[in-house]
Structures are given as C-alpha cells and as structure tokens.
Motif scaffolding. Sequence first.
Motif, PDB file in Angstrom:
ATOM      1  N   SER A 109       0.821  -1.137   0.009  1.00  0.00           N
ATOM      2  CA  SER A 109      -0.074   0.133  -0.092  1.00  0.00           C
ATOM      3  C   SER A 109       0.839   1.391  -0.114  1.00  0.00           C
ATOM      4  N   GLY A 110       0.371   2.394  -0.266  1.00  0.00           N
ATOM      5  CA  GLY A 110       1.022   3.631  -0.168  1.00  0.00           C
ATOM      6  C   GLY A 110       1.428   3.898   1.550  1.00  0.00           C
ATOM      7  N   PHE A 111       0.514   3.492   2.220  1.00  0.00           N
ATOM      8  CA  PHE A 111       1.192   3.696   3.634  1.00  0.00           C
ATOM      9  C   PHE A 111       2.225   2.782   3.808  1.00  0.00           C
ATOM     10  N   HIS A 135       1.139  13.584   5.723  1.00  0.00           N
ATOM     11  CA  HIS A 135       0.256  12.441   5.910  1.00  0.00           C
ATOM     12  C   HIS A 135       0.622  11.530   7.004  1.00  0.00           C
ATOM     13  N   SER A 137       0.972   8.295   7.367  1.00  0.00           N
ATOM     14  CA  SER A 137       2.046   7.232   7.250  1.00  0.00           C
ATOM     15  C   SER A 137       3.478   7.756   6.857  1.00  0.00           C
ATOM     16  N   ASP A 178       4.483  15.697   1.553  1.00  0.00           N
ATOM     17  CA  ASP A 178       3.258  15.120   0.490  1.00  0.00           C
ATOM     18  C   ASP A 178       3.363  16.461  -0.754  1.00  0.00           C
ATOM     19  N   ASP A 207       5.742  12.590  -1.641  1.00  0.00           N
ATOM     20  CA  ASP A 207       4.720  11.423  -1.671  1.00  0.00           C
ATOM     21  C   ASP A 207       3.508  12.168  -2.625  1.00  0.00           C
ATOM     22  N   ALA A 209       0.770  11.073  -3.607  1.00  0.00           N
ATOM     23  CA  ALA A 209      -0.514  10.036  -3.623  1.00  0.00           C
ATOM     24  C   ALA A 209      -1.789  10.608  -4.111  1.00  0.00           C
ATOM     25  N   HIS A 210      -1.859  11.947  -4.028  1.00  0.00           N
ATOM     26  CA  HIS A 210      -2.935  12.505  -4.405  1.00  0.00           C
ATOM     27  C   HIS A 210      -3.082  13.070  -5.907  1.00  0.00           C
ATOM     28  N   THR A 238       0.826   6.047  -5.034  1.00  0.00           N
ATOM     29  CA  THR A 238      -0.203   4.954  -4.651  1.00  0.00           C
ATOM     30  C   THR A 238      -0.740   4.464  -5.943  1.00  0.00           C
ATOM     31  N   SER A 240      -3.622   3.340  -5.386  1.00  0.00           N
ATOM     32  CA  SER A 240      -4.886   3.043  -4.887  1.00  0.00           C
ATOM     33  C   SER A 240      -5.875   4.283  -5.147  1.00  0.00           C
ATOM     34  N   LYS A 241      -5.690   5.557  -5.377  1.00  0.00           N
ATOM     35  CA  LYS A 241      -6.318   6.769  -5.447  1.00  0.00           C
ATOM     36  C   LYS A 241      -6.582   6.866  -7.017  1.00  0.00           C
TER      37      LYS A 241
HETATM   38  C1  LIG Z   1      -3.819   8.057   1.012  1.00  0.00           C
HETATM   39  C2  LIG Z   1      -2.368   8.264   1.322  1.00  0.00           C
HETATM   40  C3  LIG Z   1      -1.213   7.410   1.468  1.00  0.00           C
HETATM   41  C4  LIG Z   1      -1.621   5.912   1.624  1.00  0.00           C
HETATM   42  O1  LIG Z   1      -1.932   5.408   0.459  1.00  0.00           O
HETATM   43  P1  LIG Z   1      -2.654   4.009   0.440  1.00  0.00           P
HETATM   44  O2  LIG Z   1      -2.195   3.339  -0.828  1.00  0.00           O
HETATM   45  O3  LIG Z   1      -4.017   4.439   0.344  1.00  0.00           O
HETATM   46  O4  LIG Z   1      -2.182   3.137   1.633  1.00  0.00           O
HETATM   47  C5  LIG Z   1       0.236   7.591   1.640  1.00  0.00           C
HETATM   48  N1  LIG Z   1       0.200   9.058   1.349  1.00  0.00           N
HETATM   49  C6  LIG Z   1      -0.648   9.947   1.295  1.00  0.00           C
HETATM   50  C7  LIG Z   1      -0.287  11.506   1.290  1.00  0.00           C
HETATM   51  C8  LIG Z   1      -1.887   9.539   1.228  1.00  0.00           C
HETATM   52  O5  LIG Z   1      -3.037  10.653   1.217  1.00  0.00           O
END
Ligand SMILES: *Cc1c(COP(=O)(O)O)cnc(C)c1O
Length: 387
Positions: A109-111, A135, A137, A178, A207, A209-210, A238, A240-241
């Motif tokens: 996962s990203g976490f 974040h 994580s 981030d 990061d 992620a978004h 990630t 996942s988003k």
């Molecule tokens: C959601 C998020 C993560 C975690 O990603 P997942 O794949 O959902 O575990 C890591 N960093 C940031 C900034 C996020 O918003």
Amino acid sequence: MRVSPLDWLDGELADLSDRCLLRQQAVREGPQRPAQITLDGRNLVNFGSNDYLGLAADELNEAVRESLGRAGWGSGASPLVTGRGSVHARLEEELAVFEGTEAALLFPSGFAANLATIPALADRSDVIFSDARNHASIIDGCRLSGATIVVYPHGDTTALRDLLTDAGGYRRRLLVTDTLFSMDGDLAPLPDLAELAEHHRAMLMVDEAHATGVFGEQGRGVCEHLGVEAGVHVRVGTLSKALGSIGGFVAGQRRLIDWLANRARAYVFSTATPETAAAAARRALQIVQQQPERRQRLLELAADLRSRLREQGWATGKSASQIVPVILGEARRTMEMTAELRCHGLLVPGIRPPSVPPDQSLLRISLCHGHTDEHVQRLLDALVASR
Ligand SMILES: *Cc1c(COP(=O)(O)O)cnc(C)c1O
C-alpha cells in the motif's frame, strides 16, 4: 462484575463520543462511482472518494478478469520469495518509464511504502525534516526510523531554511513532504524545497499519493507540474487513488530501489499484492497516458468549484486542486453539516482531529472525473441551504 484489562476502552470511546470525535463505519453496497454510492442503504452523490479519474468501479474490470484467469488470485509470499509475478515486474518497469526514473518498487500500500522507506533511509544518526501537515504514514515512518525529527510549519520554507542551517551535525538529512496535501488540497512549495535540499545536501522524498494521474502534462504529479522532478530523489506514489487499484510504489535510481528491496521491512516481510491488482494498475496507467482529457476536465471542474465556493463566502484555504476543503473549525458543526448534506443526498465527509489540527475541522470535497456541472450545482445549493 468481572473486570477485564480492556475496560479502559469504554471510557476512551465514551470520551471520543462526547467530543464528537467518534468515527462510525458505514457499509457500502455495490461499487462506488463518483455519481453514485449507496451507503447504509442511502443513494448519495459521492464527494468522498479518491477515485479521481473515475476508474475504480468500471474501467479496470476487463483487465482484472483477464489477469485473474491467467494469474489466479493470491501471491502466496513476500515478493522476495514467491510473490513477485511477471505482471508485478512489468508494472514496475512501466512505472519507472512513466516516472522517468531508473526503477520502481511495488509495496502492499502507499501507507506501507512510506512506513518502510523512511526508516530505510534514515536512522539514529540522521535528521528528518517533515512538513507539519504530512500524511500519517509519513509521520509514522519518521517515528519508526529513530532519527531526529524536525517538524517545520506547513509549507514554510523560511522557517525550514533556518532549521536546516542549524542541523549541520547529523550524518544524513532527509526532507520529506506530501506534494498535494490530502485534507487541504494545497501544493507543497516544491521549487523552494528542491533548492533547499540541494543547498543542504539533503535527500528529498515526496509523496504524490493524491497527484499521480491528476497533475502534470503527462499526469506524473505535482513535481512534473512544477518542473522539479530532477531535484527529487525519492518518489512515493499509490496505485489506490487516481489509479483505482491497490498498492503503493517508490520510484527512483536503481541503487535506491535495490536498497529498499533489501531493507524496507514492509516490502521484505509482507505478502505481495495480487498480480491482478497490478494488472488493474497497468491498465489505469495506460488510461492516464491515453486520456489526458480526464485530468483536464477534473481540474477545470475543481477550479470552477473553488471560485464559486469563495463567491459564496466559504473558507477553502489554499486549495489548488481537486481536493477542496470547506473549513468550518468546530468538529461538532462539521459533523452536523455532513449529516445535513447527507439529507440532501450528498456524501461529503467531515474531517476532524486527529486528521486535522484542533479547530480546523472541515468538509472535504473530493471531485472526480464523472461529476457533472449539475452535481456541483446541487452541492453548492445544499451548502447554502445548510448554512
Ligand atoms: C492515502 C495516502 C497514502 C496511503 O496510500 P494507500 O495506498 O491508501 O495506503 C499515503 N500518503 C498520502 C499523502 C495519502 O494521502
């Protein structure tokens, strides 16, 4: 009455409830789409998802079916043992090409990517500079590393400059942020951060992620958008988003990836994601490259929403993205507004501490490709009605 060592939980949960901080878990029926989600039996327009390109529910299914037939489901073990399949390997290559780096590594996962990468880069002899709004994580990865942690005020490069100057005595310096902050929707001052990292010989870890799939001409993220990719050493993303699948990744130099494959504990000691999740992400990555109009339309819709919210007098902070907060302050008021909006058929999550600092509770509007002008109009009307 029997006493149990867990009795303290009753008091803690009651305290959360009293402070309007108790989270309740809703149940979703069927897939989540931007235009519709069924939560606890109610049909709602979905302003709560990070499925920014509208891929998660429908667009990846064919790739999933096709992969499942060939690869089966479970991976069985860590990627280092039997878990890393040819689809994982292809996706890692494609992510590296997409990111313009030498290599990439998949995480569960990203976490997990953040949690594992930070301690692999810094330990007790080192210092980490971390944005105050990073974040969870990243925060946890910093703590786990044992390094000295210097939290700098959100986005404040002047303060960071002084802090860096005062921290000459450490072996290594890691600067982590981030790129697109997940609750406020604002962008990190990456050009200044890259310059500071270079000047102080710090590793720069970001990061996205978004932002992956959403920002940048090619959809690589905010680093591409702001032209700082060459100054970034460690890129976390990630699947996942916006990519609509599951899993995280790190992209960078070959030697970085080799090191992480040896030392990042959530990589080494955790089972690989199903290959089918990687197949879904491969398809999503193709869509990101072939259909730039998805992210263009999304960012146009977001700019329109932000300006109309500001016209109505709502505080939207420094949002410059598809994540648009309506900052209300009090947790109780925020949760009342969320409930009110739900009565109007809209899912707009209320965000409370510890996700945001005390007194900065907010409604987090998350726009996705698939939202229409009518959806946005309904949201604006409902906000005014709930004021
Ligand atoms: C959601 C998020 C993560 C975690 O990603 P997942 O794949 O959902 O575990 C890591 N960093 C940031 C900034 C996020 O918003």
